[in-house]
Design an enzyme around this catalytic site. Structure first.
Site, PDB file in Angstrom:
ATOM      1  N   TYR A 123       0.820  -1.219   0.000  1.00 59.70           N
ATOM      2  CA  TYR A 123       0.000   0.000   0.000  1.00 59.70           C
ATOM      3  C   TYR A 123       0.853   1.268   0.000  1.00 59.70           C
ATOM      4  CZ  TYR A 123      -4.256  -2.692   1.029  1.00 59.70           C
ATOM      5  OH  TYR A 123      -5.315  -3.557   0.978  1.00 59.70           O
ATOM      6  N   LYS A 186       3.169 -13.986   5.248  1.00 58.51           N
ATOM      7  CA  LYS A 186       3.314 -15.090   4.305  1.00 58.51           C
ATOM      8  C   LYS A 186       4.826 -15.260   4.065  1.00 58.51           C
ATOM      9  CE  LYS A 186       1.391 -18.068   1.486  1.00 58.51           C
ATOM     10  NZ  LYS A 186       0.668 -19.246   1.940  1.00 58.51           N
ATOM     11  N   ASP A 220      -2.868 -17.384   5.223  1.00 58.30           N
ATOM     12  CA  ASP A 220      -3.937 -18.234   4.683  1.00 58.30           C
ATOM     13  C   ASP A 220      -4.489 -19.142   5.782  1.00 58.30           C
ATOM     14  OD1 ASP A 220      -1.370 -19.266   4.625  1.00 58.30           O
ATOM     15  OD2 ASP A 220      -1.619 -20.390   2.778  1.00 58.30           O
ATOM     16  N   ASP A 244      -5.393  -5.178   6.445  1.00 60.15           N
ATOM     17  CA  ASP A 244      -6.616  -4.621   5.858  1.00 60.15           C
ATOM     18  C   ASP A 244      -7.654  -5.731   5.693  1.00 60.15           C
ATOM     19  OD1 ASP A 244      -8.356  -2.910   4.649  1.00 60.15           O
ATOM     20  OD2 ASP A 244      -7.286  -2.778   2.744  1.00 60.15           O
TER      21      ASP A 244
END
Ligand code: NAD
Length: 354
Positions: A123, A186, A220, A244
């Site tokens: 972002y 991740k 995940d 987010d």
């Protein structure tokens, strides 16, 4: 007496802020509100949705409450909400997600806090169009890993950025007597960026050993666990993009946007706002739920160390929702924004709220 900037915003923002002012006044806490205008309404006269006096006020008071602000599509104006967070360097976004009796949800007894980094990661706004000179330069550096002509977004993560957000999460955990911080990334795929987040988080966690537990999850797997066993988690700290997404997931766990508050924190100031947007289709209709902005104001009262008033205000909100008699449409009631606010004020004034 506390000096606080009030940005009513646009859409349903002004009617929500009017309720919040009344409820805060009913706690007995003295606040001198410096009301300044930002958003699509002031844009018509000021030529900008974020006039300079708004930032000046936020910098002066260091504590702000903001109603939602519309981001007009296709006018070239970037989001005022993002601009405020950036200009004031509000690097941490804190979103407590708690179940309340009377709020319909698939889940019960949720009590999670999301701590999201607000300034870095995908972002940061470093993007290059496919075929641009910059994209071609990056393509050449990637040695065949990028398909020619690809559009490219950059994911910058700094040691300093990771450290200050993880420290914020641990400090929050200590201050609010929580038990555990879970860092989510991740890092099995993005070894340098998300890997750095874990590396720094482990270092910071050592300083809190014996007080706050630390663990790691891949994003995940975390999504699945949050809908299967949310009770296993407590404070969750994440880089910007995952933060987010999980913020909305957790708001969904507790019954949606109408009850999700937020705090944006930095070293030099804090800005409190609901997670939801301006709901423009309901503007001026005295219809939307004031709970999310009211709970944001509870966080503000805690921030300025008015702990007793914060507790009483929180309990008054919880009681009115649990009774279910004077609540807005989204909570299954027929009351308007104002009437729900008045019911909460009445509880506070009667001292019924503990
Ligand atoms: P929204 O949150 O305004 O509305 C989404 C849905 O939730 C709508 O159906 C709305 O009716 C409902 N809703 C929202 N708040 C509610 C409340 N308090 N009580 C009851 N129902 C409520 O999201 P959107 O429609 O995607 O966005 C509208 C505008 O708000 C956009 O311009 C967007 O950019 C802006 N926005 C601003 C902020 C902010 O100020 N921080 C955050 C999100 C979106």
């Amino acid at each position: 007496m506390h000096d606080v900037t009030l940005i009513p915003g646009d859409g349903t923002g002004p009617e929500l802020c009017a309720v919040v002012k009344n409820v805060v006044a009913a706690t007995g806490v003295q606040i001198r509100w410096d009301q300044v205008e930002a958003g699509v309404d002031i844009m018509k006269t000021a030529g900008t949705p974020l006039p300079d006096n708004v930032l000046e006020s936020c910098r002066r008071t260091k504590v702000s409450l903001k109603g939602p602000i519309t981001t007009p599509i296709g006018t070239g104006f970037r989001s005022v909400n993002v601009a405020l967070r950036k200009e004031l360097d509000l690097f941490a976004c804190i979103r407590p997600c708690k179940s309340y009796p009377g709020v319909k949800s698939r889940f019960e007894n949720i009590d999670l806090v999301i701590v999201r980094e607000n300034t870095e990661d995908l972002y940061a706004g470093v993007e290059f169009a496919g075929g641009s000179a910059e994209a071609k330069t990056i393509e050449s550096l990637a040695k065949g890993k990028i398909r020619p002509g690809s559009a490219i977004s950059i994911k910058p993560m700094s040691r300093e950025g990771c450290e200050r957000i993880v420290r914020t999460a641990f400090d929050y955990a200590v201050k609010h007597k929580r038990r555990k911080v879970t860092a989510v990334t991740k890092a099995n795929i993005m070894k340098f960026t998300d890997g750095l987040f874990y590396e720094v988080a482990r270092e910071v966690a050592k300083g809190y050993e014996g007080k706050i537990d630390y663990e790691e999850r891949l994003v995940d797997n975390m999504c699945m666990q949050l809908v299967q066993k949310p009770e296993l988690y407590d404070v969750i700290v994440l880089p910007n993009l995952y933060g987010d997404i999980l913020s909305d997931l957790c708001a969904g766990l507790v019954g949606g946007l109408g009850v999700a508050p937020g705090a944006n924190l930095g070293d030099k100031g804090a800005l409190f706002e609901a997670v939801h947007g301006s709901a423009p289709k309901y503007a001026g209709q005295n219809k939307v739920n004031p709970t999310a902005l009211l709970l944001s104001a509870v966080l503000l009262l805690e921030h300025v160390k008015e702990f007793d008033a914060a507790k009483r205000m929180h309990q008054a909100i919880v009681d009115v929702i649990a009774e279910g008699k004077t609540v807005t449409y989204d909570l299954g009631g027929k009351a308007g924004t104002r009437e729900m606010g008045e019911a909460i004020c009445a509880k506070l004034k009667a001292g019924v709220a503990r």
